[in-house]
Design a protein around this motif. Structure first.
Motif, PDB file in Angstrom:
ATOM      1  N   THR A 114       0.858  -1.187   0.000  1.00  0.00           N
ATOM      2  CA  THR A 114       0.000   0.000   0.000  1.00  0.00           C
ATOM      3  C   THR A 114       0.888   1.228   0.000  1.00  0.00           C
ATOM      4  O   THR A 114       1.681   1.431   0.921  1.00  0.00           O
ATOM      5  N   ASN A 115       0.765   2.018  -1.046  1.00  0.00           N
ATOM      6  CA  ASN A 115       1.598   3.212  -1.202  1.00  0.00           C
ATOM      7  C   ASN A 115       0.688   4.413  -1.454  1.00  0.00           C
ATOM      8  O   ASN A 115      -0.038   4.440  -2.441  1.00  0.00           O
ATOM      9  N   CYS A 116       0.707   5.359  -0.518  1.00  0.00           N
ATOM     10  CA  CYS A 116      -0.161   6.544  -0.612  1.00  0.00           C
ATOM     11  C   CYS A 116      -1.632   6.150  -0.789  1.00  0.00           C
ATOM     12  O   CYS A 116      -2.360   6.737  -1.594  1.00  0.00           O
ATOM     13  N   GLY A 117      -2.031   5.125  -0.048  1.00  0.00           N
ATOM     14  CA  GLY A 117      -3.427   4.721  -0.033  1.00  0.00           C
ATOM     15  C   GLY A 117      -3.860   3.830  -1.172  1.00  0.00           C
ATOM     16  O   GLY A 117      -5.031   3.434  -1.230  1.00  0.00           O
ATOM     17  N   ALA A 147      15.077   3.213 -16.724  1.00  0.00           N
ATOM     18  CA  ALA A 147      14.536   2.920 -15.398  1.00  0.00           C
ATOM     19  C   ALA A 147      13.326   2.000 -15.474  1.00  0.00           C
ATOM     20  O   ALA A 147      12.490   2.117 -16.380  1.00  0.00           O
ATOM     21  N   ASP A 148      13.244   1.084 -14.502  1.00  0.00           N
ATOM     22  CA  ASP A 148      12.023   0.292 -14.360  1.00  0.00           C
ATOM     23  C   ASP A 148      11.221   0.730 -13.132  1.00  0.00           C
ATOM     24  O   ASP A 148      10.102   0.271 -12.918  1.00  0.00           O
ATOM     25  N   LEU A 149      11.792   1.631 -12.324  1.00  0.00           N
ATOM     26  CA  LEU A 149      11.086   2.194 -11.177  1.00  0.00           C
ATOM     27  C   LEU A 149      11.678   3.553 -10.840  1.00  0.00           C
ATOM     28  O   LEU A 149      12.906   3.714 -10.834  1.00  0.00           O
ATOM     29  N   VAL A 150      10.819   4.519 -10.572  1.00  0.00           N
ATOM     30  CA  VAL A 150      11.244   5.831 -10.092  1.00  0.00           C
ATOM     31  C   VAL A 150      10.736   5.997  -8.669  1.00  0.00           C
ATOM     32  O   VAL A 150       9.536   5.856  -8.405  1.00  0.00           O
ATOM     33  N   PHE A 151      11.635   6.275  -7.749  1.00  0.00           N
ATOM     34  CA  PHE A 151      11.302   6.501  -6.349  1.00  0.00           C
ATOM     35  C   PHE A 151      11.462   7.991  -6.086  1.00  0.00           C
ATOM     36  O   PHE A 151      12.564   8.520  -6.052  1.00  0.00           O
ATOM     37  N   ALA A 152      10.328   8.674  -5.923  1.00  0.00           N
ATOM     38  CA  ALA A 152      10.319  10.120  -5.729  1.00  0.00           C
ATOM     39  C   ALA A 152       9.093  10.468  -4.880  1.00  0.00           C
ATOM     40  O   ALA A 152       8.477   9.582  -4.272  1.00  0.00           O
ATOM     41  N   GLY A 153       8.741  11.730  -4.817  1.00  0.00           N
ATOM     42  CA  GLY A 153       7.571  12.145  -4.052  1.00  0.00           C
ATOM     43  C   GLY A 153       7.053  13.465  -4.552  1.00  0.00           C
ATOM     44  O   GLY A 153       7.738  14.172  -5.303  1.00  0.00           O
ATOM     45  N   TRP A 154       5.843  13.810  -4.145  1.00  0.00           N
ATOM     46  CA  TRP A 154       5.295  15.116  -4.531  1.00  0.00           C
ATOM     47  C   TRP A 154       6.127  16.222  -3.896  1.00  0.00           C
ATOM     48  O   TRP A 154       6.346  16.245  -2.686  1.00  0.00           O
ATOM     49  N   SER A 155       6.628  17.124  -4.754  1.00  0.00           N
ATOM     50  CA  SER A 155       7.587  18.166  -4.391  1.00  0.00           C
ATOM     51  C   SER A 155       8.953  17.596  -4.043  1.00  0.00           C
ATOM     52  O   SER A 155       9.847  18.315  -3.622  1.00  0.00           O
ATOM     53  N   TYR A 156       9.127  16.311  -4.222  1.00  0.00           N
ATOM     54  CA  TYR A 156      10.436  15.644  -4.172  1.00  0.00           C
ATOM     55  C   TYR A 156      10.661  15.014  -5.550  1.00  0.00           C
ATOM     56  O   TYR A 156      11.055  13.866  -5.665  1.00  0.00           O
ATOM     57  N   ALA A 179       5.382  12.487   1.628  1.00  0.00           N
ATOM     58  CA  ALA A 179       4.852  13.451   0.667  1.00  0.00           C
ATOM     59  C   ALA A 179       3.526  13.026   0.039  1.00  0.00           C
ATOM     60  O   ALA A 179       3.059  13.670  -0.899  1.00  0.00           O
ATOM     61  N   CYS A 180       2.918  11.937   0.540  1.00  0.00           N
ATOM     62  CA  CYS A 180       1.605  11.550   0.008  1.00  0.00           C
ATOM     63  C   CYS A 180       0.609  12.689   0.205  1.00  0.00           C
ATOM     64  O   CYS A 180       0.545  13.287   1.279  1.00  0.00           O
ATOM     65  N   ARG A 181      -0.193  12.950  -0.785  1.00  0.00           N
ATOM     66  CA  ARG A 181      -1.231  13.974  -0.647  1.00  0.00           C
ATOM     67  C   ARG A 181      -2.388  13.423   0.187  1.00  0.00           C
ATOM     68  O   ARG A 181      -2.741  12.255   0.077  1.00  0.00           O
TER      69      ARG A 181
END
Length: 326
Positions: free
Chosen positions: A33-36, A110-119, A145-147
């Motif tokens: 579960t990632n950001c809901g 890339a097969d995955l990007v690990f970032a965040g909102w405003s990150y 950084a989950c909204r």
């Protein structure tokens, strides 16, 4: 009272240079579960692109450098890399760019990007999880950084819970659950030890000062400084704001009468050094009567220690020691 502008070198011995062998037998898809939202990974990602220092250090702490295609970190943010417990990993991993973009992650295959909102993720730049999905690139979002459903406000759980959630999710995705749990156990013990430093002492009111002269940029209750301050034995004066990093007004800062100022050290230009920030605050007339200014109670930590990262527990310990001695 003495002035303490300190940029702490936060050593987390248990995380430095770790390498974790992958169990190839665990090939079944996993769901987290990632950001809901439920996100399924059919295989272990092997070409991850990370954005920002703290996010990259989460991968390093879990021993996952060999699963990375590279990282993106602002070239001006030198203090983060110089003080990183994973400096050797930063030196040996591939830096892809100063700013993340579709072109950067496509160029890295890339097969995955690990970032965040405003990150890294931003509608204005067009670099979003939905845009990457259309390119066939998976994403994992930084939980800090989950909204939370109120406009673009961020944060769905306490900061340390966000850190532990990401460590456990990443542990599951990359099949290094034992390593994740060992880190969490160590961090929890470190935080428990830090709590003893200020036990029984008054809790000072702390103003987290990131930047801004017309309006200050600070931390609400959903960003890492909330727990860095709180677990160290202080109270974030903006801990009532249901947001992470946010802009406030000086009138409210003055009204809340801070006793300590915690400064974010970017060291990305003269106007952003801790000494320059302290000089501005000391010369800012509306704040002249606040206890923090009168008693010169200033402390600084690197940016990567004050966003969600494996440096948070050591930051708590360092700040607790400052509060107890100042």
């Amino acid at each position: 009272m003495r002035t303490a502008i300190v940029t702490a070198t936060l050593l987390l011995v248990s995380g430095c240079g770790a390498t974790v062998a992958q169990d190839a037998s665990k090939a079944d898809p996993v769901t987290v579960t990632n950001c809901g939202q439920q996100v399924t990974f059919d295989k272990v990602p092997s070409k991850v692109v990370t954005n920002d220092t703290g996010i990259t250090e989460l991968m390093f702490a879990l021993g996952l450098k060999d699963r990375m295609a590279g990282y993106v970190v602002d070239g001006d943010n030198t203090v983060d890399l110089q003080t990183s417990p994973w400096k050797a990993d930063f030196d040996s991993a591939k830096k892809l760019a100063d700013k993340i973009s579709k072109e950067v992650v496509q160029g890295a295959n890339a097969d995955l990007v690990f970032a965040g909102w405003s990150y890294g993720f931003s509608e204005s730049s067009g670099f979003t999880p939905d845009a990457l999905k259309q390119l066939g690139i998976g994403t994992y979002q930084l939980t800090e950084a989950c909204r939370n459903g109120a406009g673009k406000q961020r944060g769905i759980m306490p900061a340390l819970d966000a850190l532990y959630t990401d460590l456990r999710n990443l542990g599951k995705i990359f099949r290094v659950e034992a390593r994740a749990e060992a880190l969490i156990k160590g961090y929890q013990q470190q935080i428990d030890n830090a709590a003893k430093v200020m036990a029984g002492k008054p809790r000072p009111k702390v103003f987290l000062y990131d930047s801004g002269q017309d309006q200050p940029f600070t931390s609400g209750r959903n960003a890492a400084p909330q727990d860095v301050i709180g677990k160290a034995g202080g109270d974030n004066i903006f801990g009532d704001l249901d947001d992470s990093w946010t802009t406030v007004n000086w009138e409210t800062v003055v009204q809340r009468d801070p006793e300590v100022v915690l400064i974010v050290d970017y060291a990305d230009g003269e106007a952003n050094t801790p000494a320059q920030k302290q000089a501005f605050l000391e010369g800012f007339a509306p704040l002249r009567n606040s206890p923090a200014i009168k008693n010169k109670r200033f402390y600084a930590l690197p940016y990567a220690a004050l966003v969600e990262s494996p440096r948070n527990p050591a930051s708590i310990e360092a700040f607790a020691k400052y509060l107890a001695s100042a």
